[in-house]
Design a protein around this motif. Structure first.
Motif, PDB file in Angstrom:
ATOM      1  N   LEU A 104      15.763  76.550  53.071  1.00  0.00           N
ATOM      2  CA  LEU A 104      15.821  75.739  54.285  1.00  0.00           C
ATOM      3  C   LEU A 104      16.994  76.165  55.160  1.00  0.00           C
ATOM      4  N   ALA A 105      18.153  76.364  54.536  1.00  0.00           N
ATOM      5  CA  ALA A 105      19.338  76.763  55.295  1.00  0.00           C
ATOM      6  C   ALA A 105      19.143  78.124  55.956  1.00  0.00           C
ATOM      7  N   ARG A 106      18.520  79.069  55.252  1.00  0.00           N
ATOM      8  CA  ARG A 106      18.278  80.390  55.842  1.00  0.00           C
ATOM      9  C   ARG A 106      17.353  80.289  57.046  1.00  0.00           C
ATOM     10  N   ARG A 107      16.325  79.487  56.947  1.00  0.00           N
ATOM     11  CA  ARG A 107      15.411  79.336  58.078  1.00  0.00           C
ATOM     12  C   ARG A 107      16.110  78.709  59.290  1.00  0.00           C
ATOM     13  N   LEU A 108      17.048  77.802  59.021  1.00  0.00           N
ATOM     14  CA  LEU A 108      17.760  77.134  60.109  1.00  0.00           C
ATOM     15  C   LEU A 108      18.898  77.974  60.662  1.00  0.00           C
ATOM     16  N   GLY A 109      19.369  78.942  59.882  1.00  0.00           N
ATOM     17  CA  GLY A 109      20.483  79.764  60.330  1.00  0.00           C
ATOM     18  C   GLY A 109      21.837  79.116  60.131  1.00  0.00           C
ATOM     19  N   TYR A 110      21.916  78.165  59.205  1.00  0.00           N
ATOM     20  CA  TYR A 110      23.176  77.488  58.894  1.00  0.00           C
ATOM     21  C   TYR A 110      23.429  77.585  57.398  1.00  0.00           C
ATOM     22  N   SER A 111      24.637  77.227  56.995  1.00  0.00           N
ATOM     23  CA  SER A 111      24.941  77.187  55.571  1.00  0.00           C
ATOM     24  C   SER A 111      24.307  75.956  54.943  1.00  0.00           C
ATOM     25  N   ALA A 112      24.052  76.025  53.643  1.00  0.00           N
ATOM     26  CA  ALA A 112      23.475  74.882  52.942  1.00  0.00           C
ATOM     27  C   ALA A 112      24.402  73.674  53.031  1.00  0.00           C
ATOM     28  N   ARG A 113      25.710  73.919  53.002  1.00  0.00           N
ATOM     29  CA  ARG A 113      26.665  72.818  53.092  1.00  0.00           C
ATOM     30  C   ARG A 113      26.586  72.120  54.445  1.00  0.00           C
ATOM     31  N   GLN A 114      26.432  72.910  55.515  1.00  0.00           N
ATOM     32  CA  GLN A 114      26.340  72.315  56.845  1.00  0.00           C
ATOM     33  C   GLN A 114      25.048  71.506  56.997  1.00  0.00           C
ATOM     34  N   VAL A 115      23.951  72.014  56.455  1.00  0.00           N
ATOM     35  CA  VAL A 115      22.678  71.288  56.520  1.00  0.00           C
ATOM     36  C   VAL A 115      22.794  69.963  55.781  1.00  0.00           C
ATOM     37  N   GLN A 116      23.400  70.009  54.579  1.00  0.00           N
ATOM     38  CA  GLN A 116      23.585  68.788  53.795  1.00  0.00           C
ATOM     39  C   GLN A 116      24.428  67.776  54.568  1.00  0.00           C
ATOM     40  N   ARG A 117      25.506  68.231  55.166  1.00  0.00           N
ATOM     41  CA  ARG A 117      26.415  67.331  55.873  1.00  0.00           C
ATOM     42  C   ARG A 117      25.732  66.688  57.085  1.00  0.00           C
ATOM     43  N   GLN A 118      25.003  67.491  57.846  1.00  0.00           N
ATOM     44  CA  GLN A 118      24.364  66.964  59.058  1.00  0.00           C
ATOM     45  C   GLN A 118      23.263  65.954  58.715  1.00  0.00           C
ATOM     46  N   LEU A 119      22.425  66.277  57.740  1.00  0.00           N
ATOM     47  CA  LEU A 119      21.345  65.365  57.375  1.00  0.00           C
ATOM     48  C   LEU A 119      21.889  64.061  56.785  1.00  0.00           C
ATOM     49  N   THR A 120      22.905  64.168  55.949  1.00  0.00           N
ATOM     50  CA  THR A 120      23.480  62.964  55.343  1.00  0.00           C
ATOM     51  C   THR A 120      24.123  62.080  56.403  1.00  0.00           C
ATOM     52  N   ALA A 121      24.771  62.694  57.379  1.00  0.00           N
ATOM     53  CA  ALA A 121      25.427  61.923  58.427  1.00  0.00           C
ATOM     54  C   ALA A 121      24.419  61.131  59.259  1.00  0.00           C
ATOM     55  N   GLU A 122      23.266  61.714  59.540  1.00  0.00           N
ATOM     56  CA  GLU A 122      22.298  61.054  60.417  1.00  0.00           C
ATOM     57  C   GLU A 122      21.244  60.254  59.669  1.00  0.00           C
ATOM     58  N   LEU A 123      20.848  60.705  58.495  1.00  0.00           N
ATOM     59  CA  LEU A 123      19.736  60.077  57.795  1.00  0.00           C
ATOM     60  C   LEU A 123      20.144  59.374  56.508  1.00  0.00           C
ATOM     61  N   GLY A 124      21.396  59.517  56.121  1.00  0.00           N
ATOM     62  CA  GLY A 124      21.848  58.857  54.914  1.00  0.00           C
ATOM     63  C   GLY A 124      21.370  59.515  53.635  1.00  0.00           C
ATOM     64  N   ALA A 125      20.771  60.692  53.745  1.00  0.00           N
ATOM     65  CA  ALA A 125      20.256  61.409  52.582  1.00  0.00           C
ATOM     66  C   ALA A 125      20.200  62.894  52.912  1.00  0.00           C
ATOM     67  N   GLY A 126      20.441  63.713  51.911  1.00  0.00           N
ATOM     68  CA  GLY A 126      20.389  65.156  52.094  1.00  0.00           C
ATOM     69  C   GLY A 126      18.982  65.699  51.914  1.00  0.00           C
ATOM     70  N   PRO A 127      18.823  67.008  52.049  1.00  0.00           N
ATOM     71  CA  PRO A 127      17.482  67.600  51.952  1.00  0.00           C
ATOM     72  C   PRO A 127      16.816  67.399  50.601  1.00  0.00           C
ATOM     73  N   VAL A 128      17.594  67.386  49.521  1.00  0.00           N
ATOM     74  CA  VAL A 128      17.001  67.192  48.197  1.00  0.00           C
ATOM     75  C   VAL A 128      16.417  65.787  48.082  1.00  0.00           C
ATOM     76  N   ALA A 129      17.161  64.770  48.543  1.00  0.00           N
ATOM     77  CA  ALA A 129      16.672  63.389  48.471  1.00  0.00           C
ATOM     78  C   ALA A 129      15.455  63.189  49.363  1.00  0.00           C
ATOM     79  N   LEU A 130      15.471  63.806  50.543  1.00  0.00           N
ATOM     80  CA  LEU A 130      14.327  63.688  51.446  1.00  0.00           C
ATOM     81  C   LEU A 130      13.089  64.347  50.842  1.00  0.00           C
TER      82      LEU A 130
END
Length: 595
Positions: A104-130
């Protein structure tokens, strides 16, 4: 929206906010959709969450009465082009299940850590939980609609182990897989009748009898048992319901069940079904698509090329609020009754059940089921030109695409649907057994890169096959449009049409139908309407695609025209009127090329 406004929506059971947020009740340990018909809990006991996955991560389980995981997805993810919006579209398409968080991070062009942080901040859950919530929903659908052994079902839903599967189902649904399957069987046997005891249970639940067992669950304290639903809904944020009464071996009227996994694909607000079925019918490509039945009772059928195999989808045209048999009040959320929302009956037959959730998401995009007609109507209804059109066709949708690459090829190929059908017969993969008029899968781009394939289709397919143009669910829409427009024989107008339908961008039409030679992706200043009158395109944002469909349906803009004097080259509808822009010959095969 602040928490007090959210609580007002919960108190009024406002179905417009279903899928936009969820609320949980700390005294019962359940989470619900805003329109849950149970008694409104005290404000001090309510917590709000931006996603079902966040509520699950907070230790709450899904309400068995309102089925919060059956709501349509948020229209916000269709509009947003940032990292979170793209990530949500990718997760819905199953990228995390297939490729993990790293993919997922490669497709988005971001680090996995950044993807986790952004999703958790807005949705209250990271990609694994979603993704976990998505897998749980898929498993629940399979439990209630198939007779697969539980061990096979767990892996088909995407779980890595039986233990993980069992733990997840207990945590989210407060029951073992066997209990969920048994409850579905009880619901199916309930049929169309409810006993007096069931009626009393429903009334008790409506008065707030507690964290009860069964679909009559309420928000108050206590442990009352609710009534067994005549036909209960289940699903995820993707808005999928399971019609228990039409499961294998039991049709809706006691006859044979329709083939495939029966689903209810939920939508919010009014839904202009006749218009979207008309749109798809006149563009249907023989061998890949067909529409059966008279207007008002049609069934759209098509083949699907999926990650692990293939499938056939069937979607029924709803009869409308008067023609539909309504479930009893209190057993289905308000968004599934009358003009406040409802569902499309769908059946999926898949060669590999791991493709279930991906197939559902693609059909939802095709029928634009996650749209927010309230927001669209409010925005477009403020325009004097569109106000009467919106009033005439409330809930008009902007159809997407079940296969973005297929839609791109068909657009660039041009001509009537028979031209695409000839391409299918020559290059498409035949089904193992024909099913009515469905005989082939539409050819993949890699199958259309040979020298015998005509231009500009060959150039497009080379770009799609080597990754120069990406049209996947979470693709960067701006980058994809620019890459398409730069291809010889495609151009900016066709690229805009592909962006609107293949990438599901609702913010295209306002600029795309204007008269200027340039397009910045959002429209600038004043645009011309179908009468040549200057109209403020910016006032239609971000719902320009819906404005375009209103103009098409009203005849104020020739069907298929995106910009004055130039049209995309999607296949002509059968019987397109003579002299319309749709009849203009597209740029297609070079001399000597053949299909």
């Amino acid at each position: 929206m602040d928490d007090e406004t959210r609580y007002e929506a919960v108190s009024s059971r406002d179905a417009r906010f279903d899928g936009e947020f969820f609320f949980a009740v700390v005294t019962t340990g359940i989470y619900c959709r805003p329109s849950c018909p149970a008694v409104t809990p005290k404000r001090v006991n309510v917590r709000f969450f931006p996603s079902a996955a966040a509520a699950q991560a907070g230790g709450f389980r899904a309400c068995r009465r309102c089925r919060p995981d059956a709501v349509p997805g948020s229209a916000e993810w269709n509009v947003r082009a940032d990292l979170v919006g793209r990530a949500m579209r990718f997760i819905g398409d199953g990228v995390v299940d297939r490729e993990g968080v790293g993919g997922l991070a490669r497709r988005l062009g971001y680090s996995a850590r950044q993807v986790q942080r952004q999703l958790t901040a807005e949705l209250g859950a990271g990609p694994v939980a979603l993704a976990r919530a998505r897998r749980a929903h898929t498993a629940r659908v399979l439990l209630q609609t198939t007779t697969l052994p539980v061990t096979e079902l767990a892996f088909a839903a995407g779980f890595a182990s039986i233990r993980q599967f069992n733990d997840t189902m207990r945590e989210i649904y407060a029951g073992t897989p066997s209990e969920l399957r048994a409850a579905a069987a009880v619901g199916g046997r309930a049929g169309a009748g409810r006993t007096a005891a069931a009626r009393r249970g429903a009334e008790s639940a409506r008065c707030g009898s507690g964290a009860g067992r069964g679909p009559g669950e309420g928000h108050g304290s206590g442990a009352g048992r609710g009534a067994v639903a005549v036909r209960r809904t289940a699903g995820s944020g993707s808005g999928v319901g399971v019609g228990v009464g039409t499961g294998p071996g039991a049709g809706a009227d006691g006859g044979p069940a329709p083939a495939g996994i029966p689903l209810r694909l939920a939508y919010r607000g009014p839904y202009a079904a006749a218009e979207i079925f008309d749109f798809l019918q006149v563009r249907a490509v023989d061998g890949v698509e067909e529409v059966r039945g008279p207007r008002g009772g049609r069934t759209y059928r098509r083949t699907l090329r999926l990650t692990h195999g293939s499938g056939i989808a069937e979607v029924d045209e709803p009869a409308g609020p008067r023609g539909r048999r309504r479930p009893p009040a209190g057993l289905v959320c308000p968004a599934a009754r009358g003009t406040d929302g409802g569902w499309l009956e769908c059946r999926l037959r898949l060669t590999d059940l791991r493709d279930l959730s991906t197939a559902v998401q693609r059909i939802r995009r095709l029928f634009d089921l996650d749209a927010d007609p309230y927001a669209v109507g409010e925005r477009l209804g403020a325009d004097p030109l569109l106000r009467p059109l919106v009033a005439e066709r409330p809930g008009l949708r902007s159809p997407g695409a079940a296969d973005p690459e297929e839609l791109a090829v068909r657009t660039v190929l041009g001509g009537p649907p028979e031209r695409a059908a000839a391409l299918v017969r020559r290059y498409g993969k035949p089904l193992d057994a024909a099913d009515g008029g469905l005989t082939h899968l539409f050819p993949a781009p890699a199958e259309l890169t040979g020298e015998q394939v005509a231009e500009p289709v060959r150039t497009l397919c080379l770009a799609l096959a080597d990754g120069a143009v990406l049209l996947d669910a979470g693709a960067d829409r701006g980058a994809a449009e620019r890459a398409l427009a730069a291809l010889p024989g495609v151009g900016p107008r066709a690229a805009a049409y592909i962006r609107m339908r293949a990438l599901g961008d609702p913010d295209v039409g306002a600029a795309a139908h204007g008269s200027g030679p340039e397009r910045d992706g959002y429209g600038s200043g004043q645009e011309r309407d179908g009468h040549g009158t200057m109209a403020p395109a910016a006032a239609w944002r971000p719902w320009g695609a819906y404005a375009l469909h209103h103009l098409w349906n009203a005849g104020l803009l020739p069907t298929g025209e995106m910009l004055t004097g130039e049209t995309p080259r999607e296949p002509e509808p059968h019987g397109a009127r003579e002299g319309s822009v749709m009849s203009d010959p597209p740029v297609h095969a070079a001399a000597g090329s053949s299909w």
